[in-house]
Design an enzyme around this catalytic site. Structure first.
Site, mmCIF file in Angstrom:
data_model
loop_
_atom_site.group_PDB
_atom_site.id
_atom_site.type_symbol
_atom_site.label_atom_id
_atom_site.label_comp_id
_atom_site.label_asym_id
_atom_site.label_seq_id
_atom_site.Cartn_x
_atom_site.Cartn_y
_atom_site.Cartn_z
ATOM 1 N N HIS A 106 -20.062 -20.847 22.625
ATOM 2 C CA HIS A 106 -19.205 -19.926 22.035
ATOM 3 C C HIS A 106 -18.281 -20.604 20.870
ATOM 4 C CE1 HIS A 106 -20.204 -16.282 23.863
ATOM 5 N NE2 HIS A 106 -19.642 -16.574 25.045
ATOM 6 N N CYS A 162 -21.280 -19.018 17.062
ATOM 7 C CA CYS A 162 -20.915 -18.268 16.036
ATOM 8 C C CYS A 162 -19.758 -18.791 14.984
ATOM 9 C CB CYS A 162 -20.198 -16.819 16.737
ATOM 10 S SG CYS A 162 -21.443 -16.154 17.876
#
Length: 316
Positions: A106, A162
């Site tokens: 992440h 991301c």
């Protein structure tokens, strides 16, 4: 760039021949049992590891692999272990060494505090214990993995996460034509306006505020000021080159390719170089984007610690 006395000086650097020592740090986090659990990050690490050993002569004995399925607590991708492993990666680095960093997990953003981000937000990665230990900011990763490196030492970094466009705070970002991107105030203000409208339509008032502040920052010349600060303080004589899964404003897909859960960026990177071993950095950026274009909206980015010719051959 600026010297130790904060005086402007011309950047100097040397391309690495990558014929010295090779070391790699590979991090894959699936976040088992946590909100936002991922599926392909550990697979990404195994695929990158196989790729480095089979195609680029890296040795497993010169690799540190951190994954959250590890039974050894020292190999868990916690904040402390990641920072320690980053320090290991660059320790005693010499000209023509080849270092490789890969992160699959992440990523996110947090408010920029030093003015080097045009959108006002730093990029971050999330260790497996981020809920208790917090995230790791791009400024910190740059301080640990870029600043200590000597001229002529290559660090190749891959971020499959991301909001990763500038995750290593490298100041030179390249277009698919191989040219350094410069702040485009009109385009950025227009994109900010579209983001604000989209957020309003979704009832996301926080998103409206963030986009509006971005428009104000752009209109006031904040983008150009941040770009100048970034180039002055983040340019390095070390030979650091990064591929990231998407722009700072985008997300990266946790995907399914060839029957296996995988990060879209990691899959495209390995596929492009397995299909054609010898290619330039510009070719590689375009080939990675082409592999992803039909299924994903994310646009992988290429950045460096100094101005570089993207026509040179990719080596690591």
């Amino acid at each position: 760039m600026q010297d130790a006395n904060h005086r402007d000086v011309q950047p100097h650097f040397a391309y690495s021949q990558c014929n010295g020592r090779k070391k790699a740090l590979l991090i894959g986090i699936n976040y088992f049992g946590q909100n936002g659990e991922l599926r392909g990050c550990i697979n990404d690490v195994q695929n990158i590891k196989k790729f480095l050993v089979s195609q680029w002569n890296y040795k497993e004995s010169d690799m540190v692999v951190l994954t959250d399925d590890a039974t050894n607590s020292r190999m868990q991708p916690t904040t402390a272990n990641i920072v320690a492993a980053m320090q290991w990666l660059v320790r005693d680095a010499k000209p023509n060494d080849a270092l490789f960093f890969h992160y699959s997990g992440h990523g996110g953003q947090t408010k920029d505090l030093d003015g080097d981000e045009g959108d006002g937000y730093d990029e971050v990665i999330y260790p497996v214990d981020f809920e208790s230990s917090g995230h790791i900011v791009d400024d910190t990763m740059h301080d640990i993995m870029v600043k200590p490196l000597p001229e002529g030492c290559r660090l190749t970094a891959i971020f499959d996460s991301c909001h990763s466009g500038s995750a290593l705070d490298l100041p030179y970002i390249y277009s698919t034509e191989g040219k350094i991107k410069e702040p485009n105030l009109a385009a950025e203000a227009g994109q900010g306006l579209l983001s604000a409208v989209g957020a309003y339509a979704k009832g996301d008032m926080g998103g409206v505020f963030k986009s509006a502040m971005g428009i104000i920052k752009t209109a006031s010349g904040g983008q150009k000021k941040a770009d100048k600060i970034s180039k002055a303080t983040r340019t390095s004589p070390a030979d650091v080159i990064s591929f990231s899964g998407c722009k700072d404003s985008q997300t990266s897909a946790d995907a399914q390719e060839a029957g296996q859960a995988t990060g879209a960026m990691s899959y495209a990177f390995v596929t492009a170089l397995t299909t054609k071993h010898e290619q330039s950095y510009q070719e590689l950026l375009n080939n990675i984007r082409e592999i992803l274009r039909s299924k994903y909206s994310q646009k992988p980015q290429l950045s460096s610690s100094h101005p570089m010719s993207t026509e040179i051959a990719f080596i690591c």
